[in-house]
Design an enzyme around this catalytic site. Structure first.
Site, short mmCIF file in Angstrom:
data_model
loop_
_atom_site.label_atom_id
_atom_site.label_comp_id
_atom_site.label_asym_id
_atom_site.label_seq_id
_atom_site.Cartn_x
_atom_site.Cartn_y
_atom_site.Cartn_z
N HIS A 378 0.80 -1.38 0.15
CA HIS A 378 0.11 0.22 0.03
C HIS A 378 0.97 1.44 -0.02
O HIS A 378 0.20 2.40 0.03
CB HIS A 378 -0.88 -0.08 1.06
CG HIS A 378 -1.99 -1.07 0.93
ND1 HIS A 378 -3.26 -0.49 0.38
CD2 HIS A 378 -2.44 -2.01 1.42
CE1 HIS A 378 -4.18 -1.60 0.48
NE2 HIS A 378 -3.53 -2.44 1.32
N LYS A 569 -8.47 14.22 3.83
CA LYS A 569 -7.63 12.98 3.85
C LYS A 569 -6.86 13.13 5.09
O LYS A 569 -6.82 14.16 5.84
CB LYS A 569 -6.89 13.02 2.65
CG LYS A 569 -6.14 14.20 2.37
CD LYS A 569 -5.38 14.15 0.81
CE LYS A 569 -6.41 13.98 -0.09
NZ LYS A 569 -6.27 12.83 -0.99
N ARG A 570 -6.23 11.96 5.49
CA ARG A 570 -5.39 12.11 6.61
C ARG A 570 -4.22 13.54 6.52
O ARG A 570 -3.76 13.66 5.18
CB ARG A 570 -4.50 11.01 6.91
CG ARG A 570 -5.42 9.84 7.53
CD ARG A 570 -5.96 10.30 9.10
NE ARG A 570 -4.58 10.25 10.01
CZ ARG A 570 -4.39 9.47 10.90
NH1 ARG A 570 -5.22 8.36 10.90
NH2 ARG A 570 -3.61 9.54 11.93
N LYS A 575 0.92 14.49 1.36
CA LYS A 575 -0.39 15.01 0.69
C LYS A 575 -0.66 16.55 0.28
O LYS A 575 -1.58 16.90 -0.21
CB LYS A 575 -1.43 14.47 1.51
CG LYS A 575 -1.61 12.91 1.82
CD LYS A 575 -2.80 12.37 2.78
CE LYS A 575 -2.80 11.08 2.74
NZ LYS A 575 -3.72 10.15 1.85
N THR A 677 -8.22 6.79 -2.59
CA THR A 677 -9.84 6.31 -2.82
C THR A 677 -10.71 7.47 -2.71
O THR A 677 -11.80 7.41 -3.41
CB THR A 677 -9.92 5.09 -1.98
OG1 THR A 677 -9.79 5.42 -0.73
CG2 THR A 677 -9.44 3.77 -2.48
N LYS A 681 -14.31 8.75 -4.94
CA LYS A 681 -15.63 9.08 -4.25
C LYS A 681 -16.04 10.42 -4.90
O LYS A 681 -17.22 10.52 -5.20
CB LYS A 681 -15.51 9.24 -3.02
CG LYS A 681 -15.17 7.70 -2.14
CD LYS A 681 -14.84 7.76 -0.79
CE LYS A 681 -14.25 6.44 -0.20
NZ LYS A 681 -13.67 6.40 0.79
#
Length: 842
Positions: A378, A569-570, A575, A677, A681
């Site tokens: 992952h 998101k985290r 990110k 993911t 969405k």
């Protein structure tokens, strides 16, 4: 603002969920009242809203039980191959509405509640999220369970029943504060304890080598108590099982101390054993080498393998007679999927059981093990890769260390035979990392012990074989595959966005819910005025509804006509929430500079949790809240720019935010986000993506057409090139005046006048040791955001791109992902057949 149509009213108009039969409604009301009566013990005659929720949950659960038993019976009759998905995380969210959708009960329940004077949405709001995961990895496992049931696979999710899941996040004076998530406080109506399947798990001790084999002795035993949760497929009467283990001290635990008067202490010490399933480690993409975590990993693996082997041996419904003793058949009947390296201990544990307990030869056992296990990777971030210290391993699992050494010895023999004299390759490919503290590389163990290894998006799988697993790929290329992630369209469209589901169903029918590829047919409606209008109208209603929610929770007046620009998101440096912050500041400065220009209004929302020990991530949250305070109180800017930090982002909040988004921010440095993911969405729910060519964004651009996404920034090759010549943040800072202004404002306390030095560390990091090259993508990101603003001013053209995105999102169903796992890794065939409904369902 006028209040939007409530979901309750909207449901009345919706066909997608099947009409409520009158007899069904009266049955439901009767059962509801029966459960309510049973819930209210004698001394309470007033029901609380929670009592009503539990009564409804039990009423719905009744519809699962018959199907659940019938499904399991069916598996024992047919004796299919079974797949065991082992994961340390299952991020399930709420269960009630999802169950109603999958059993086609939602309208009937809605009507029944309405008739007894209750509002179903209010009852749904009483349910606690099952937050047994950190983010993408745990949520993926939940989507996979939904798809495996919907595709009729005999599948089991195995994990830990954490007493405390991912912490609740409060924002206090702009800072994240963590609060324990006591999600089981009021009980969980969806689980069933199964003490009859309790299993012992061993720790510590030592090994004895005898002529007839090895014994692991003097161990400490902890019991694993299983709790089963039903997992219904979509309208096919299949109900699979998620089995989560809870740690219990055995009766005799430490009671030898009783004799010396330490009885009280002995009973209190039982907690030490039971701590194993107490709390979820709250790190996403970060390895924390704690003994308790290794205990959790071995605990779930040991208990699960005992269960797998028990089921393999009996495999007759309701019977405990052994019918199968030939372990050579195991790979034909059992597939074990390791969700990342967290359950990697399954490999040495399966070897221990086969060799030490079942007395197979090593070669025979190894062949069975490799053909049974498969591994999903992952992440490529080095800090996320699990590398356990050998001395910790030796202390906690002495027999497993011997087995890992033996696996490694044989593995290196094969490498040496294949590449004679290549000592550096031996070092690189060893399961044991020498130098300083010896460590076991768990990813290497997984690759060697599995027959299939996959990444979770094409670009990610390519990076694996080209870089971190290159040596393994060269030696065994046949092992490596790609399986691009997906999301379940049941929760992430039908359930969270009924308005859009209905508008789609009106055009192409309802079959897309179980075959999401059919969304391609929406391309025929890209220029259909009525369809464009309907899609835009649904989005506007979702925005109005979310705006009401935000105003209630944040006391910020939202302009529902502004662009809803969302990054959830985290919180993690890779990110790049900081890149988003720089855009906010730049846009703010531009508005301030020319207040009379026609600016595209935006409401920018950022949400997500920071791991409690991740200092930089917590500082990023503080920066976002500080920027928000400044921007939101600036009269010159007015409602043209608002910044909101979405507190306590979780599955249930995502279900509200995703349908309301106009713009989805997917802006990681190329080569760092394995898949994503959330990106899928947003795409499915009619938001446009601004993003880098990273993870599944690449495939989203392929499916929808690159013109229909806002792609910016360096590609993976560009990032490599920058690494080669060296990344110099100052060069960008000196060359780009707006960037310089933004950084200077952060550095000098413009956004935090009372503590002007508050963000010095962030600035220092960005200027001198930014692994994720925020400045390198700043200029292109800002230009790309200008294109976003321009298009948003043309609602019709914007909505056409939205339709292309929805039409292109079929690939990103977890049904497609799971069908590929089934056929290409597990050797199973999915089916859309329905099981007969149980007789007791009228």
């Amino acid at each position: 603002m006028s209040r939007p149509l409530s979901d309750h009213d909207k449901r009345k108009q919706i066909s997608v969920r099947g009409l409520a039969g009158v007899e069904n409604v009266s049955d439901l009301k009767q059962n509801f009242n029966r459960h309510l009566h049973f819930t209210l013990v004698k001394d309470r005659n007033v029901a609380t809203r929670r009592d009503y929720y539990f009564a409804l949950a039990h009423t719905v659960r009744d519809h699962l039980i018959g199907r659940w038993i019938r499904t399991q019976q069916h598996y024992y009759e047919k004796d299919p191959k079974r797949v065991y998905y082992i994961s340390l995380e299952f991020y399930m969210g709420r269960t009630l509405q999802n169950t109603m959708v999958n059993l086609a009960l939602e309208n009937a329940c809605d009507e029944a509640m309405y008739q007894v004077g209750l509002d179903m949405e209010e009852l749904e709001d009483m349910e606690e999220d099952a937050g047994l995961g950190n983010g993408g990895l745990g949520r993926l496992a939940a989507c996979f369970l939904d798809s495996m049931a919907s595709l009729g696979l005999a599948a089991y999710g195995y994990g830990i029943r954490y007493e405390f899941g991912i912490f609740n996040q409060k924002i206090v004076n702009g800072w994240q504060v963590e609060e324990a998530d006591d999600w089981l406080r009021y009980g969980n109506p969806w689980e069933k304890a199964r003490p009859e399947y309790m299993r012992p798990v061993q720790f510590y001790g030592r090994t004895e080598h005898h002529p007839d084999g090895v014994k692991w002795v003097d161990t400490q035993v902890v019991l694993a108590l299983p709790y089963d949760t039903p997992v219904p497929g979509y309208r096919n009467n299949v109900v699979n099982t998620m089995r989560l283990w809870s740690a219990k001290a055995p009766c005799e635990f430490n009671l030898k101390d009783f004799n010396v008067g330490g009885y009280i202490q002995a009973v209190l010490d039982r907690n030490l054993a039971e701590n194993i399933s107490r709390v979820l480690y709250p790190n996403d993409n970060f390895f924390e080498g704690k003994e308790l975590r290794l205990k959790q990993e071995y605990f779930v693996v040991s208990a699960t393998l005992q269960d797998i082997i028990r089921r393999f041996k009996v495999s007759k419904f309701g019977s405990r007679e052994v019918v199968r003793t030939d372990f050579n058949k195991l790979p034909e009947k059992v597939a074990i999927q390791l969700n990342d390296t967290h359950p990697a201990m399954a490999i040495p544990e399966l070897m221990r059981v086969l060799v030490d307990e079942e007395k197979l030869t090593w070669d025979n056992a190894w062949d069975i093990c490799v053909r049974t296990c498969a591994y999903t990777n992952h992440t490529v971030l080095p800090e996320a890769l699990e590398r356990w210290p050998v001395d910790l391993f030796a202390h906690l699992l002495p027999r497993h260390l011997e087995i890992v050494y033996e696996i490694n010895r044989r593995h290196l023999e094969r490498v040496a035979a294949r590449y004679p004299g290549d000592h550096d390759r031996l070092r690189r490919m060893s399961l044991i990392e020498e130098g300083g503290q010896k460590r076991i590389n768990m990813a290497h163990l997984c690759i060697v012990g599995s027959h299939a290894v996959n990444g979770v998006a094409q670009i990610h799988s390519d990076i694996l074989t080209a870089t971190i697993f290159k040596d393994f790929f060269e030696m065994e290329p046949h092992k490596f595959q790609n399986k691009t992630n997906g999301i379940t369209p049941r929760r992430w469209l039908v359930m969270c966005n009924p308005g859009l589901a209905e508008v789609i169903a009106e055009r192409i029918g309802e079959d897309f819910i179980r075959d999401l590829d059919q969304l391609k047919r929406l391309r025929n409606f890209v220029n259909d005025e009525a369809f464009i209008r309907d899609v835009a109208k649904v989005k506007q209603e979702n925005k109005m509804k979310f705006a009401v929610h935000l105003e209630e929770h944040y006391k910020v007046k939202i302009n529902p006509n502004s662009m809803f620009d969302i990054q959830v998101k985290r919180i993690h440096e890779y990110k790049r929430q900081l890149l988003n912050c720089l855009h906010i500041i730049t846009y703010y400065n531009r508005i301030k500079k020319e207040p009379n220009k026609q600016w595209t209004p935006r409401t920018i929302m950022i949400g997500g949790k920071a791991a409690p020990g991740y200092h930089t991530a917590k500082m990023i949250i503080r920066l976002i809240t500080a920027i928000g305070e400044m921007v939101n109180n600036d009269a010159v800017v007015g409602d043209r720019l608002k910044v909101i930090f979405l507190e306590n982002y979780r599955v249930t909040l995502a279900e509200k935010a995703v349908p309301a988004a106009d713009l989805s921010e997917q802006i990681s440095t190329a080569g760092t986000e394995a898949s994503g993911t959330g990106n899928m969405k947003f795409m499915l729910n009619g938001a446009l993506t601004i993003g880098t060519m990273d993870g599944a964004n690449v495939e989203m651009a392929e499916e929808a057409g690159e013109d229909n996404l806002f792609i910016f920034g360096m590609r993976v090759d560009d990032v490599d090139a920058v690494d080669q010549k060296g990344y110099h943040a100052e060069a960008y800072y000196n060359r780009l005046p707006e960037l310089k202004q933004a950084i200077d404002q952060i550095a000098t306390g413009f956004f935090c006048p009372k503590q002007p030095d508050l963000f010095k560390e962030i600035v220092n990091m960005l200027m001198h040791h930014d692994r994720f090259k925020v400045f390198a993508d700043y200029e292109d990101y800002i230009k790309c955001q200008e294109k976003v603003n321009a298009l948003y001013k043309n609602p019709k053209e914007w909505t056409k791109k939205v339709i292309y995105n929805i039409a292109g999102s079929g690939k990103f169903s977890s049904d497609r992902t799971i069908a590929q796992y089934a056929r290409e890794i597990w050797g199973m065939e999915p089916t859309l057949e329905k099981l007969p409904a149980p007789d007791d369902m009228h």
